[in-house]
Design a protein around this motif. Structure first.
Motif, mmCIF file in Angstrom:
data_model
loop_
_atom_site.group_PDB
_atom_site.id
_atom_site.type_symbol
_atom_site.label_atom_id
_atom_site.label_comp_id
_atom_site.label_asym_id
_atom_site.label_seq_id
_atom_site.Cartn_x
_atom_site.Cartn_y
_atom_site.Cartn_z
ATOM 1 N N SER A 252 74.030 -50.817 12.492
ATOM 2 C CA SER A 252 74.337 -49.404 12.709
ATOM 3 C C SER A 252 73.046 -48.623 12.876
ATOM 4 N N ILE A 253 73.187 -47.376 13.347
ATOM 5 C CA ILE A 253 72.015 -46.526 13.571
ATOM 6 C C ILE A 253 72.383 -45.088 13.250
ATOM 7 N N ASP A 254 71.477 -44.373 12.607
ATOM 8 C CA ASP A 254 71.698 -42.971 12.255
ATOM 9 C C ASP A 254 71.823 -42.113 13.516
ATOM 10 N N ALA A 257 68.496 -40.741 14.365
ATOM 11 C CA ALA A 257 67.634 -41.696 15.073
ATOM 12 C C ALA A 257 67.978 -41.716 16.560
ATOM 13 N N SER A 279 62.616 -49.980 17.778
ATOM 14 C CA SER A 279 63.293 -49.451 16.591
ATOM 15 C C SER A 279 64.030 -50.556 15.854
ATOM 16 N N ALA A 283 63.193 -51.863 11.886
ATOM 17 C CA ALA A 283 64.185 -51.615 10.838
ATOM 18 C C ALA A 283 64.327 -52.812 9.905
ATOM 19 N N HIS A 287 70.477 -51.600 9.388
ATOM 20 C CA HIS A 287 70.636 -50.182 9.710
ATOM 21 C C HIS A 287 69.320 -49.601 10.217
ATOM 22 N N ILE A 288 69.392 -48.849 11.333
ATOM 23 C CA ILE A 288 68.217 -48.193 11.900
ATOM 24 C C ILE A 288 68.242 -46.721 11.494
ATOM 25 N N THR A 289 67.181 -46.288 10.847
ATOM 26 C CA THR A 289 67.098 -44.914 10.366
ATOM 27 C C THR A 289 66.227 -44.060 11.273
ATOM 28 N N LEU A 290 66.212 -42.768 11.001
ATOM 29 C CA LEU A 290 65.318 -41.856 11.720
ATOM 30 C C LEU A 290 63.872 -42.285 11.533
ATOM 31 N N ASP A 291 63.492 -42.669 10.315
ATOM 32 C CA ASP A 291 62.119 -43.113 10.059
ATOM 33 C C ASP A 291 61.763 -44.318 10.928
ATOM 34 N N ASP A 292 62.728 -45.228 11.148
ATOM 35 C CA ASP A 292 62.472 -46.390 12.000
ATOM 36 C C ASP A 292 62.198 -45.954 13.434
#
Length: 391
Positions: A252-254, A257, A279, A283, A287-292
């Motif tokens: 999943s991804i934010d 992001a 990205s 990660a 899960h892919i975050t905004l920081d990633d």
């Protein structure tokens, strides 16, 4: 995250895992392909857009669809230093060999091979390792004038395809590299087969100037082709192009992001693939975050700078490099030719040959009279970002 499972595929012509935002173009192509097989009028298409927007991906996708639907296909990339006849002859030979294997088409395929032999002989063209083992047909496609001869050859191929119960679809990438005479001959050939109701279609891809080049070559080109613009994706489509492949891998991804990637790439498909690729690799877990997405910027720009951008900049001479750097120094384009001349302390006239050469190399184009723009998205950002290395 597992790099082996990374779904993104940044590369020249690589099909992305999610072909977002292009459904209407693909559907138009599907309808045209099926209409051609039924003997109904169908318009060929010329995809126009900047570098990295997925034109080649579209060509490859539609070529596969054409093959599956009953078309014999010929796909080529127009080089800068070869004639249209030189690149067409071996491809047409290959197509006719396939058609000649169909009983109902043997006679017409044989006639087309004779016309091809005449055409190749008239222009002194080679056709690969295999020879055309027929005698040329005197008086057919043999005048040595491509605008006269190519239409006759296309008609013969179209007749063979019709008798075989198939279509013939020709795909040409980088259309802007065709000479004016070759482009005119291609347009006349397609116009002729269209008038005769033959199942011949053309799908081309090129830089934005191709529409004007086609119109200059033959005024009726705008009625012969559809000219779909292939550009940056909308925010929704860009997010889908990232989200769907990630989800299909069980990750999943934010939303934040996705927005970050869209804003930084401006929705350009190649850049989306590269940012998504990096990205994913940055990660952890599933899960892919905004920081990633944010921390992927350095690696993404490095990959783009060393690959996508640099290979194009390296084709330019010293004077041409100064010209494009002057363009970038003026901010975002399009740019007035007079402003570039002022930045270089030269006249517009003296820079004319340099500008023309850069256009011929496919690096810049003229969206309107007196204006110049880059054919590579965000190229001005690359030049400014690396000015110390490139200046």
């Amino acid at each position: 995250m597992d790099e082996v499972r990374n779904p993104f595929a940044p590369g020249a012509g690589n099909r992305p895992p999610e072909l977002a935002g292009r459904q209407a173009i693909i559907e138009d192509a599907r309808i045209a392909l099926e209409r051609a097989l039924l003997g109904k009028a169908a318009r060929s298409q010329m995809f126009l857009g900047l570098r990295g927007v997925g034109k080649t991906v579209l060509l490859n996708t539609i070529e596969s669809m054409a093959s599956e639907s009953g078309h014999v296909t010929s796909i080529i990339e127009a080089p800068e230093n070869k004639s249209l006849g030189e690149i067409l002859v071996p491809k047409i030979h290959q197509a006719l060999r396939k058609l000649s294997a169909i009983e109902n088409a043997k006679a017409k395929a044989h006639a087309a091979l004779k016309a091809l032999k005449s055409f190749a002989s008239a222009f002194k063209l080679a056709y690969g390792e295999a020879s055309i083992s027929v005698e040329p047909e005197q008086g057919v496609a043999d005048t040595g004038n491509i605008e006269n001869d190519l239409p006759e050859l296309f008609v013969r191929v179209g007749e063979a395809a019709r008798d075989a119960g198939k279509g013939w679809s020709l795909f040409i990438d980088e259309v802007q590299y065709l000479s004016r005479d070759d482009l005119a001959a291609l347009i006349v050939s397609l116009h002729t087969t269209n008038q005769r109701g033959l199942p011949v279609l053309f799908f081309g891809a090129g830089l934005p100037q191709v529409a004007a080049l086609s119109g200059d070559a033959k005024s009726y080109a705008e009625r012969l082709f559809l000219f779909p613009e292939v550009g940056a994706l909308t925010e929704e489509d860009a997010k889908d192009a990232i989200r769907q492949p990630v989800n299909e891998e069980g990750a999943s991804i934010d939303e934040a992001a996705l927005l970050e990637i869209y804003q930084k790439t401006q929705g350009y498909p190649y850049f989306l693939q590269e940012w998504g690729h990096q990205s994913w690799n940055h990660a952890t877990g599933d899960h892919i975050t905004l920081d990633d997405a944010v921390s992927s910027q350095e690696a993404t720009l490095k990959r783009l700078d060393e690959g996508f951008f640099k290979v194009r900049f390296d084709r330019l001479t010293t004077k041409e490099r100064k010209y494009v750097i002057a363009m970038a120094s003026l901010g975002n384009g399009p740019y007035r030719s007079s402003d570039i001349a002022d930045a270089l302390s030269e006249s517009v006239q003296s820079l004319g040959p340099c500008r023309a050469t850069i256009i011929s190399k496919g690096m810049i184009y003229s969206p309107s009279h007196g204006d110049i723009a880059f054919t590579v998205p965000m190229f001005n950002d690359y030049l400014i970002r690396n000015l110390d290395k490139l200046g």
